[in-house]
Design an enzyme around this catalytic site. Structure first.
Site, PDB file in Angstrom:
ATOM      1  N   SER A  73     112.890  65.377  36.762  1.00 42.19           N
ATOM      2  CA  SER A  73     113.842  65.344  37.871  1.00 42.19           C
ATOM      3  C   SER A  73     114.839  66.508  37.751  1.00 42.19           C
ATOM      4  CB  SER A  73     114.539  63.970  37.841  1.00 42.19           C
ATOM      5  OG  SER A  73     115.230  63.720  39.026  1.00 42.19           O
ATOM      6  N   ASP A  79     105.905  61.271  45.157  1.00 43.74           N
ATOM      7  CA  ASP A  79     107.265  61.452  44.631  1.00 43.74           C
ATOM      8  C   ASP A  79     108.105  62.288  45.603  1.00 43.74           C
ATOM      9  OD1 ASP A  79     109.546  62.166  43.237  1.00 43.74           O
ATOM     10  OD2 ASP A  79     108.476  62.906  41.460  1.00 43.74           O
ATOM     11  N   HIS A  83     108.667  58.657  41.874  1.00 42.57           N
ATOM     12  CA  HIS A  83     109.432  59.607  41.051  1.00 42.57           C
ATOM     13  C   HIS A  83     109.663  59.063  39.644  1.00 42.57           C
ATOM     14  CE1 HIS A  83     112.117  62.855  40.146  1.00 42.57           C
ATOM     15  NE2 HIS A  83     113.162  62.069  39.992  1.00 42.57           N
TER      16      HIS A  83
END
Ligand SMILES: *[C@@H]1O[C@H](CO)[C@@H](O)[C@H](O)[C@H]1NC(C)=O
Length: 300
Positions: free
Chosen positions: A172, A225, A282
């Site tokens: 991320s 994602d 994600h």
């Protein structure tokens, strides 16, 4: 909130997908050694979410979430650990892995992923990484906040262990910072392998293609994602290439055959082709990558 922002991004993505020419795609699959490395570096990225790897340099890297067994089995000592309460949110550790002969620089993703996606701005700033290279202002600032400490540690460790591989990794936001860190360290003549999981786009084509050309980049995405789809292409953000696209859905185990290698900074044959992006996807990269910071109810 996440639902609403997903809808907005879906709309934006649809616009950008149809507006752009498609890029020719090379499709290769990956070998077992790379597959093992993708798993190991994911577990390092996961370990950055554990509090005990943010505040106690010198001890073994471990995860009470059970998401970094490969790291725990190896002889890994953290050398520096840091956590920031600043808006740039840079948190992570540098470790020495005597078993796999690596110096690993790991950045954590954000503490609050939903808020972070909603609040993400698209502002860019000049960098000194290459001629005319701008980057996302927030990601660049995060690296600036950690750079001095990380560089000093890498210099010391690589002098003491000159044959060890230097690797940056993160999930991320952590993947975005790891990308910028790798580019900077390579400019300082270190050989660096970069592994990112669910990283957002960090820059326009000038910097992204510069990093692509540096090589040894493993940008992993998972199914739909949402995070690798932002900031959007119509804001002039593109990805580094190639993409290692995990095509399996959430909670499914993955083998090497489920990962496609896709070339091109604007390729829409992997993650960027999904019209209905999702936050849950994600959080699932081989395991619940951020589980260490989630409450038992939130864990996936
Ligand atoms: C683990 O690695 C350190 C160097 O980081 C080394 O000093 C130590 O002997 C190693 N321990 C084992 C059990 O191999």
């Amino acid at each position: 909130m996440v639902f609403i922002s997903s809808l907005i991004y879906t709309f934006l993505l649809a616009c950008s997908t149809f507006a752009l020419p498609t890029v020719p795609i090379g499709k290769r699959s990956i070998d077992d050694k790379l597959f093992t490395n993708l798993q190991l570096m994911e577990q390092y990225a996961s370990a950055a979410y554990c509090r005990n790897n943010q505040n106690s340099p010198g001890d073994k890297v471990s995860c009470n979430s059970g998401t970094c067994d490969l790291v725990q089995k190896a002889n890994v000592t953290s050398v520096i650990e840091y956590a920031s309460e600043l808006a740039t949110d840079v948190t992570g550790f540098v470790s020495l892995d005597a078993t796999n002969k690596m110096i690993v620089i790991t950045f954590r993703g954000t503490a609050s992923i939903d808020n972070w996606i909603t609040d993400l701005t698209f502002k860019t700033v000049d960098t000194n990484l290459c001629e005319g290279c701008t980057a996302h202002a927030g990601f660049w600032q995060s690296w600036q906040d950690s750079r001095k400490e990380v560089l000093a540690s890498v210099e010391r460790l690589s002098n003491a262990n000159p044959t060890f591989k230097i690797v940056t990794t993160g999930h991320s936001l952590g993947g975005a910072i790891a990308t910028i860190a790798a580019a900077d360290l390579r400019n300082l003549k270190y050989n660096v392998d970069l592994y990112t999981y669910g990283a957002p786009r960090i820059a326009d084509s000038t910097l992204s293609s510069y990093i692509t050309k540096q090589g040894n980049n493993y940008r992993v995405t998972h199914y739909n994602d949402i995070v690798p789809q932002v900031p959007p292409m119509f804001m002039d953000f593109v990805h580094i290439s190639p993409e290692y696209y995990i095509e399996t859905h959430n909670f499914k185990s993955v083998d090497a055959g489920n990962i496609k290698v896709l070339e091109g900074e604007k390729n829409t044959n992997g993650n960027a082709g999904h019209m209905l992006p999702d936050v849950l996807a994600h959080l699932w990269y081989f395991n619940g990558i951020s589980n260490c910071q989630l409450t038992s109810k939130q864990k996936i």
